[in-house]
Design a protein around this motif. Structure first.
Motif, short mmCIF file in Angstrom:
data_model
loop_
_atom_site.label_atom_id
_atom_site.label_comp_id
_atom_site.label_asym_id
_atom_site.label_seq_id
_atom_site.Cartn_x
_atom_site.Cartn_y
_atom_site.Cartn_z
N GLU A 1 134.71 38.32 37.54
CA GLU A 1 134.94 38.12 36.06
C GLU A 1 136.07 39.22 35.18
OE1 GLU A 1 131.28 38.49 33.86
OE2 GLU A 1 130.34 36.60 34.81
N HIS B 1 120.89 34.06 39.23
CA HIS B 1 121.22 32.98 39.90
C HIS B 1 119.96 32.29 40.51
CE1 HIS B 1 124.90 34.41 39.29
NE2 HIS B 1 124.98 35.41 39.92
N HIS C 1 127.65 33.33 32.99
CA HIS C 1 128.07 32.48 34.07
C HIS C 1 126.65 31.86 34.76
CE1 HIS C 1 128.03 36.19 36.40
NE2 HIS C 1 127.31 35.60 37.28
N ASN C 2 126.54 30.80 35.50
CA ASN C 2 125.45 30.14 36.06
C ASN C 2 125.73 29.75 37.45
OD1 ASN C 2 123.04 28.87 36.61
ND2 ASN C 2 123.18 27.53 34.72
N LEU C 3 125.16 30.40 38.45
CA LEU C 3 125.46 29.96 39.94
C LEU C 3 123.97 29.35 40.44
CD1 LEU C 3 127.47 30.03 42.03
CD2 LEU C 3 126.82 32.54 42.43
N LYS C 4 124.32 28.31 41.28
CA LYS C 4 123.27 27.59 41.92
C LYS C 4 123.65 27.60 43.41
CE LYS C 4 123.14 24.91 38.18
NZ LYS C 4 123.09 23.48 37.54
N PHE C 5 122.63 27.93 44.24
CA PHE C 5 122.76 27.71 45.67
C PHE C 5 121.93 26.74 46.17
CE2 PHE C 5 124.11 32.44 44.90
CZ PHE C 5 125.51 32.22 45.53
N HIS D 1 123.54 38.48 32.24
CA HIS D 1 123.86 37.40 32.86
C HIS D 1 122.47 36.40 32.88
CE1 HIS D 1 128.11 37.95 32.82
NE2 HIS D 1 128.02 39.05 33.70
N ASP E 1 123.87 40.25 41.43
CA ASP E 1 124.93 39.54 40.82
C ASP E 1 126.31 40.43 41.31
OD1 ASP E 1 126.83 38.78 39.20
OD2 ASP E 1 125.90 38.90 37.30
N LEU F 1 129.36 39.17 41.07
CA LEU F 1 130.57 38.46 40.24
C LEU F 1 131.04 39.29 39.01
CD1 LEU F 1 129.14 34.64 40.21
CD2 LEU F 1 130.89 35.70 41.86
#
Length: 152
Positions: free
Chosen positions: A116, A94, A130-134, A91, A110, A112
């Protein structure tokens, strides 16, 4: 990547090798820890090849993103930045974004995959990425702000 590796990659995807595309690919290889806008790529490219046009860089970046060499990430300010996508990544990794200095840091952790799997089982939706930003404060900004509050 060597010139031949750039050529082989482009040709394996059905595209013609050009010196301009090679320059853009080299820039992403040389700056693999950066998240660059197309304008920043153009600035680096024009140092290597002064005659390169910004439209050529835009087309090359768009092509490289469409064939999986680059990943486009759009942040809250609406700016799209690009980074090199590595073959071994399942993926997109992040990102941590500092609300104060706008520094972008990568997180290669990762957790997740189980989520998923559960989504795919229960909703029957096949997830391809998926793409996750904090968002928060980086260590330097947090320390600077803590230092300011100690002085008061």
């Amino acid at each position: 990547m060597s010139d031949n590796e750039f050529r082989d990659f482009l040709q394996s995807k059905g595209y013609k090798y050009t010196k301009q595309r090679q320059i853009v690919m080299e820039i992403f290889s040389e700056h693999s820890d950066e998240h660059m806008t197309t304008e920043e790529v153009f600035r680096y490219a024009s140092e290597k090849m002064p005659e390169i046009g910004i439209a050529t860089v835009y087309r090359a970046v768009g092509l490289l993103e469409s064939i999986g060499y680059l990943t486009a990430i759009t942040f809250e300010d609406g700016t799209t930045r690009y980074e090199r996508r590595h073959k071994e990544e399942k993926h997109i990794h992040h990102h941590l974004i500092c609300n104060n200095c706008n520094k972008i840091m990568e997180v290669n952790l990762d957790l997740l995959d189980e989520l998923e799997d559960e989504i795919e089982k229960t909703v029957h939706f096949h997830i391809t990425d998926h793409n996750l930003k904090f968002y928060g404060l980086c260590e330097e900004c947090r320390k600077a702000m803590e230092g300011e509050s100690d002085e008061e």
